[in-house]
Motif scaffolding. Structure first.
Motif, short mmCIF file in Angstrom:
data_model
loop_
_atom_site.label_atom_id
_atom_site.label_comp_id
_atom_site.label_asym_id
_atom_site.label_seq_id
_atom_site.Cartn_x
_atom_site.Cartn_y
_atom_site.Cartn_z
N MET A 37 -5.92 -6.12 -5.81
CA MET A 37 -6.81 -5.88 -4.67
C MET A 37 -5.91 -5.65 -3.46
SD MET A 37 -10.11 -8.32 -5.43
CE MET A 37 -9.32 -9.92 -5.47
N LEU A 38 -5.93 -4.42 -2.98
CA LEU A 38 -5.00 -3.97 -1.94
C LEU A 38 -5.77 -3.64 -0.67
CD1 LEU A 38 -2.18 -2.73 -1.04
CD2 LEU A 38 -2.99 -0.59 -2.07
N GLY A 39 -5.22 -4.04 0.46
CA GLY A 39 -5.85 -3.68 1.73
C GLY A 39 -5.17 -4.39 2.88
N PRO A 40 -5.47 -3.97 4.10
CA PRO A 40 -4.89 -4.63 5.28
C PRO A 40 -5.47 -6.02 5.48
CG PRO A 40 -6.51 -2.99 5.95
CD PRO A 40 -6.37 -2.85 4.47
N SER A 41 -4.89 -6.78 6.40
CA SER A 41 -5.42 -8.11 6.73
C SER A 41 -6.87 -7.98 7.20
CB SER A 41 -4.58 -8.75 7.84
OG SER A 41 -3.26 -8.95 7.39
N GLY A 42 -7.71 -8.89 6.71
CA GLY A 42 -9.11 -8.89 7.13
C GLY A 42 -9.99 -7.89 6.40
N SER A 43 -9.48 -7.30 5.31
CA SER A 43 -10.27 -6.27 4.62
C SER A 43 -11.21 -6.85 3.57
CB SER A 43 -9.34 -5.25 3.96
OG SER A 43 -8.49 -5.87 3.01
N VAL A 193 -3.56 -10.12 -5.27
CA VAL A 193 -3.91 -9.71 -3.91
C VAL A 193 -2.65 -9.37 -3.13
CG1 VAL A 193 -4.72 -10.60 -1.68
CG2 VAL A 193 -6.12 -10.91 -3.71
N THR A 194 -2.64 -8.20 -2.48
CA THR A 194 -1.47 -7.80 -1.70
C THR A 194 -1.88 -6.81 -0.61
OG1 THR A 194 0.76 -6.85 -1.82
CG2 THR A 194 -0.89 -5.91 -3.29
N HIS A 195 -1.06 -6.75 0.45
CA HIS A 195 -1.24 -5.68 1.45
C HIS A 195 -0.10 -4.67 1.32
CE1 HIS A 195 1.46 -8.64 3.40
NE2 HIS A 195 2.05 -7.56 3.88
N ARG A 206 -4.85 -1.10 -12.62
CA ARG A 206 -5.79 -0.47 -11.69
C ARG A 206 -5.73 -1.19 -10.35
NH1 ARG A 206 -11.63 -0.30 -12.97
NH2 ARG A 206 -11.25 -2.35 -13.89
N ILE A 207 -6.15 -0.47 -9.32
CA ILE A 207 -6.11 -0.99 -7.94
C ILE A 207 -7.47 -0.78 -7.31
CG2 ILE A 207 -5.06 -0.74 -5.66
CD1 ILE A 207 -2.62 0.56 -7.10
N ALA A 208 -7.96 -1.81 -6.59
CA ALA A 208 -9.12 -1.66 -5.72
C ALA A 208 -8.61 -1.67 -4.28
CB ALA A 208 -10.12 -2.79 -5.93
N VAL A 209 -8.86 -0.59 -3.55
CA VAL A 209 -8.43 -0.50 -2.15
C VAL A 209 -9.57 -0.96 -1.25
CG1 VAL A 209 -7.49 0.97 -0.34
CG2 VAL A 209 -6.92 1.44 -2.73
N PHE A 210 -9.32 -2.03 -0.48
CA PHE A 210 -10.32 -2.62 0.40
C PHE A 210 -10.13 -2.14 1.84
CE2 PHE A 210 -10.81 -5.37 -3.13
CZ PHE A 210 -11.97 -6.11 -2.97
N ASN A 211 -11.26 -2.02 2.53
CA ASN A 211 -11.23 -1.69 3.97
C ASN A 211 -12.51 -2.19 4.60
OD1 ASN A 211 -10.52 -0.52 6.46
ND2 ASN A 211 -11.61 1.38 5.95
N LYS A 212 -12.39 -3.06 5.58
CA LYS A 212 -13.53 -3.58 6.35
C LYS A 212 -14.63 -4.14 5.45
CE LYS A 212 -12.68 -0.49 10.25
NZ LYS A 212 -13.18 0.67 11.06
N LYS A 214 -15.35 -3.56 2.37
CA LYS A 214 -15.85 -2.70 1.30
C LYS A 214 -14.69 -2.21 0.43
CE LYS A 214 -19.94 -0.88 3.73
NZ LYS A 214 -20.96 -1.32 2.75
N VAL A 215 -15.03 -1.77 -0.78
CA VAL A 215 -14.04 -1.15 -1.66
C VAL A 215 -14.12 0.35 -1.47
CG1 VAL A 215 -13.36 -0.75 -4.04
CG2 VAL A 215 -14.11 -3.02 -3.36
N GLU A 216 -13.03 0.94 -0.99
CA GLU A 216 -13.00 2.38 -0.73
C GLU A 216 -12.81 3.18 -2.03
OE1 GLU A 216 -12.26 4.40 2.39
OE2 GLU A 216 -12.99 2.79 3.69
N GLN A 217 -11.99 2.62 -2.94
CA GLN A 217 -11.70 3.34 -4.18
C GLN A 217 -11.10 2.39 -5.19
OE1 GLN A 217 -9.34 6.87 -3.58
NE2 GLN A 217 -9.16 7.35 -5.76
N ILE A 218 -11.44 2.60 -6.46
CA ILE A 218 -10.81 1.88 -7.57
C ILE A 218 -10.25 2.91 -8.54
CG2 ILE A 218 -11.16 0.34 -9.54
CD1 ILE A 218 -13.37 -1.02 -7.98
N GLY A 219 -9.01 2.73 -8.96
CA GLY A 219 -8.42 3.67 -9.90
C GLY A 219 -7.04 3.22 -10.34
N THR A 220 -6.43 4.00 -11.22
CA THR A 220 -5.04 3.74 -11.62
C THR A 220 -4.13 4.04 -10.43
OG1 THR A 220 -4.67 6.01 -12.35
CG2 THR A 220 -5.59 4.46 -13.98
N PRO A 221 -2.90 3.54 -10.44
CA PRO A 221 -1.97 3.88 -9.35
C PRO A 221 -1.85 5.38 -9.13
CG PRO A 221 -1.07 2.07 -10.61
CD PRO A 221 -2.30 2.52 -11.34
N ASN A 222 -1.79 6.14 -10.22
CA ASN A 222 -1.69 7.60 -10.09
C ASN A 222 -2.92 8.19 -9.43
OD1 ASN A 222 -2.33 10.46 -11.49
ND2 ASN A 222 -0.12 10.23 -11.27
#
Length: 338
Positions: A37-43, A193-195, A206-212, A214-222
């Motif tokens: 689960m990837l995203g900036p602080s507070g995501s 969990v990482t930023h 797989r990665i879930a990209v978080f923002n505010k 919500k999940v913006e996108q889930i997919g493989t690194p590629n």
């Protein structure tokens, strides 16, 4: 549907007073997957992790472990363990005592505890430190011990809350390889969990990209890197050159916002052939030297800021304020949907 997943979040929202930390998030994590689960602080990424652990309950929606709704189930009754950034080792105990503590609390026979502690020390490649205290180990070694302590209880799922954040860059990169290797060896589900974008890209299935929230996108690194769904993902995961629809239409004939990664672009001197490429005239503004690579900062005649990444091969053909042509293949462009 739930039985396919080790972990599933269904329409999960978490509020703290008027603040919505997680906003109607849904996704599933497969058994044996290394899921970040990837995203900036507070995501919202850490809040999601804590709801899986049982430290928080969702305000609405449900968390399922192994297909069963665990709403209201306390952390100690969930077959999960958490590794934290600060290690949380007992300073007065030896390493062996730290690792075996969870088994001791469960009244596991001493002989079995010793055997399993020894096995865990072998797994994290620190077989001879059982007699030491945490203060006698390096940061990377303490993080491995925290990992061994979490794994000795044989959890179904291991939760990792920015566990490498306190380590220096070189050690962090070594631990990324180590963590991935251990996960493959034992085969259980890791939720990480990482930023740090590079960390997520290098380790995850797989990665879930978080923002505010919500999940913006889930997919493989590629998929996340090469085919970002949104401008946020394109800019947060790596560097991107985003061309707004009005500029893109002059290049491609299509009025769509597009993205080109800096390493997909090349710089030519004016007058060189651009046949087979899309191109923009630009002025070279600055270099950012990073050892093996450099980032070249340019500005096009239309005012577009452009970053080009290149390998350093000792050539010094480019100079600041030089007028050049930036080229890239149409196949290296990606349309940004929103």
């Amino acid at each position: 549907m739930g039985e396919l997943y080790d972990v599933e979040l269904k329409n999960v929202t978490k509020r703290f007073g008027d603040f919505i930390a997680v906003d109607n998030v849904s996704f599933g994590i497969l058994k044996g997957e290394f899921f970040s689960m990837l995203g900036p602080s507070g995501s919202g990424k850490t809040t999601c992790l804590r709801m899986v652990a049982g430290f928080y309950d969702p305000s609405s929606g449900s968390v399922l472990l192994g297909g069963s709704d665990v709403s209201g189930v306390p952390p100690y009754k969930r077959n999960v363990n958490t590794v934290f950034q600060d290690y949380a080792l007992f300073p007065h105990m030896t390493i062996a005592e730290n690792i075996g503590y969870g088994l001791m609390v469960k009244n596991v026979p001493k002989k079995e505890i010793l055997a399993r502690v020894s096995s865990m020390l072998e797994l994290v490649r620190l077989p001879n430190v059982g007699h030491r205290k945490p203060s006698e180990l390096s940061g990377g070694q303490r993080q491995r011990i925290a990992l061994a302590r979490a794994l000795i209880n044989q959890p179904q799922i291991l939760l990792l809350d920015e566990p490498l954040g306190a380590l220096d860059l070189k050690l962090r990169e070594e631990m990324q390889i180590e963590l991935k290797s251990i996960q493959k060896k034992i085969g259980i589900t890791f939720i990480f969990v990482t930023h740090d974008q590079e960390e997520a890209l290098s380790m995850s299935d797989r990665i879930a990209v978080f923002n505010k929230g919500k999940v913006e996108q889930i997919g493989t690194p590629n998929e996340i890197y090469e085919h970002p769904n949104t401008e946020f993902v394109a800019n947060f995961v790596g560097n991107s050159n985003i061309f707004e629809a009005d500029i893109a239409s002059k290049l491609t004939g299509k009025s769509q916002k597009i993205m080109v990664r800096p390493e997909k672009m090349k710089i030519l001197s004016k007058g060189e052939s651009t046949e087979g490429y899309l191109s923009l005239e630009a002025n070279l503004q600055n270099f950012v030297y990073s050892g093996a690579t450099s980032k070249i900062l340019l500005q096009s005649k239309t005012g577009q800021r452009i970053i080009v990444a290149k390998q350093n091969q000792n050539e010094s053909l480019l100079t600041p304020s030089q007028d050049v042509v930036v080229i890239w293949k149409e196949s290296d462009m990606h349309v940004i949907s929103k």
